[in-house]
Design an enzyme around this catalytic site. Structure first.
Site, PDB file in Angstrom:
ATOM      1  N   GLY A  46       0.637  -1.107   0.329  1.00  0.00           N
ATOM      2  CA  GLY A  46      -0.612  -0.186  -0.213  1.00  0.00           C
ATOM      3  C   GLY A  46       0.941   1.163   0.057  1.00  0.00           C
ATOM      4  O   GLY A  46       1.963   1.485   0.246  1.00  0.00           O
ATOM      5  N   GLN A  51       2.839   9.330   2.335  1.00  0.00           N
ATOM      6  CA  GLN A  51       4.051   8.872   2.134  1.00  0.00           C
ATOM      7  C   GLN A  51       4.787   9.527   0.418  1.00  0.00           C
ATOM      8  O   GLN A  51       6.226   9.499   1.151  1.00  0.00           O
ATOM      9  CB  GLN A  51       3.840   7.847   1.908  1.00  0.00           C
ATOM     10  CG  GLN A  51       3.426   6.919   3.246  1.00  0.00           C
ATOM     11  CD  GLN A  51       3.596   5.578   2.711  1.00  0.00           C
ATOM     12  OE1 GLN A  51       2.422   5.754   2.304  1.00  0.00           O
ATOM     13  NE2 GLN A  51       4.135   5.034   3.476  1.00  0.00           N
ATOM     14  N   LEU A  93       6.789   1.488   4.485  1.00  0.00           N
ATOM     15  CA  LEU A  93       7.809   2.396   3.551  1.00  0.00           C
ATOM     16  C   LEU A  93       8.684   3.026   3.943  1.00  0.00           C
ATOM     17  O   LEU A  93       9.692   3.643   3.197  1.00  0.00           O
ATOM     18  CB  LEU A  93       7.181   2.185   2.028  1.00  0.00           C
ATOM     19  CG  LEU A  93       6.020   0.950   1.318  1.00  0.00           C
ATOM     20  CD1 LEU A  93       5.622   1.337   0.332  1.00  0.00           C
ATOM     21  CD2 LEU A  93       7.860  -0.229   1.310  1.00  0.00           C
ATOM     22  N   GLU A 135      -3.419   2.943   6.173  1.00  0.00           N
ATOM     23  CA  GLU A 135      -2.720   3.983   4.987  1.00  0.00           C
ATOM     24  C   GLU A 135      -3.624   5.307   5.659  1.00  0.00           C
ATOM     25  O   GLU A 135      -3.400   6.452   4.912  1.00  0.00           O
ATOM     26  CB  GLU A 135      -3.975   3.691   3.381  1.00  0.00           C
ATOM     27  CG  GLU A 135      -2.848   2.007   2.853  1.00  0.00           C
ATOM     28  CD  GLU A 135      -1.256   2.426   3.298  1.00  0.00           C
ATOM     29  OE1 GLU A 135      -0.630   3.568   3.323  1.00  0.00           O
ATOM     30  OE2 GLU A 135      -0.645   1.259   2.885  1.00  0.00           O
ATOM     31  N   HIS A 138      -1.918   7.625   7.584  1.00  0.00           N
ATOM     32  CA  HIS A 138      -0.749   8.101   7.552  1.00  0.00           C
ATOM     33  C   HIS A 138      -2.061   9.447   6.995  1.00  0.00           C
ATOM     34  O   HIS A 138      -1.398  10.360   6.131  1.00  0.00           O
ATOM     35  CB  HIS A 138      -0.723   7.048   5.659  1.00  0.00           C
ATOM     36  CG  HIS A 138       0.465   6.855   5.751  1.00  0.00           C
ATOM     37  ND1 HIS A 138       1.916   6.849   6.569  1.00  0.00           N
ATOM     38  CD2 HIS A 138       0.788   4.879   5.225  1.00  0.00           C
ATOM     39  CE1 HIS A 138       2.865   6.033   7.264  1.00  0.00           C
ATOM     40  NE2 HIS A 138       1.806   4.798   5.984  1.00  0.00           N
TER      41      HIS A 138
END
Ligand code: GNR
Ligand code: NI
Length: 170
Positions: A46, A51, A93, A135, A138
């Site tokens: 994802g 990001q 990530l 996600e 985020h």
């Protein structure tokens, strides 16, 4: 398509709250395609726009083993969640090589717009449920390490800063 740079924790830009997408237009479709390319290149399941330093409510995901099932969620909202919780090992990530357990809702139903701008509902459980909640965090400026103890988070912060510094020296 273009591969985008992924912000690394503890970059303060990761704590920006994303704004809703006003219209799913050519610019957003290009962002989606660039995010998919970036996610696949990084071998992630994802990626949230936050990001890649774009602060609009856009998520891409692919939890399939074959990596040929892209899922695009624009302006996602959780419309139902299980009271049951589940603990899963998470990675990010933006926090490479750090994995730890996080407790989240076991099942969620998310309403979003797809790449074509059409609304759809996603009923998620398992890895899909973990990933979509990760996600969506985020998009409100939250990184999974914020669920860990202060001690663990400080150790991760120090380790990440050291790693980034070493990479800059090379
Ligand atoms: O690639 C990713 N793997 C992952 C594994 C367990 C729980 C969440 C994730 S999401 C992560 C990619 C990422 O950082 N998305 O924001
Ligand atoms: Ni992440």
């Amino acid at each position: 398509m273009a591969k985008l740079n992924i912000l690394r924790y503890p970059d303060p830009r990761l704590h920006t709250v994303a704004k809703p997408v006003a219209a799913v237009d050519e610019r957003i479709r290009r962002l989606v395609d660039d995010m998919l390319e970036t996610m696949y290149a990084a071998e992630g399941v994802g990626l949230a726009a936050t990001q890649v330093d774009v602060h609009e409510r856009v998520i891409v995901m692919d939890t399939s083993g074959e990596r040929h099932s892209p899922l695009v969620l624009i302006n996602p909202e959780i419309i139902a969640r299980s009271t049951e919780l589940a603990v899963a090992e998470e990675g990010c990530l933006s926090v490479p090589q750090i994995y730890d357990k996080v407790e989240r809702h076991a099942r969620v139903t998310v309403r979003a717009l797809g790449r074509d701008g059409a609304p759809f509902d996603l009923e998620a459980e398992g890895l899909v449920a973990v990933c979509v909640q990760h996600e969506m965090d985020h998009l409100v400026g939250k990184v999974f390490v914020e669920y860990l103890s202060t001690l663990k988070r400080e150790r991760i912060r120090t380790k990440m800063l050291k790693k980034t510094r070493e990479e800059l020296r090379r």
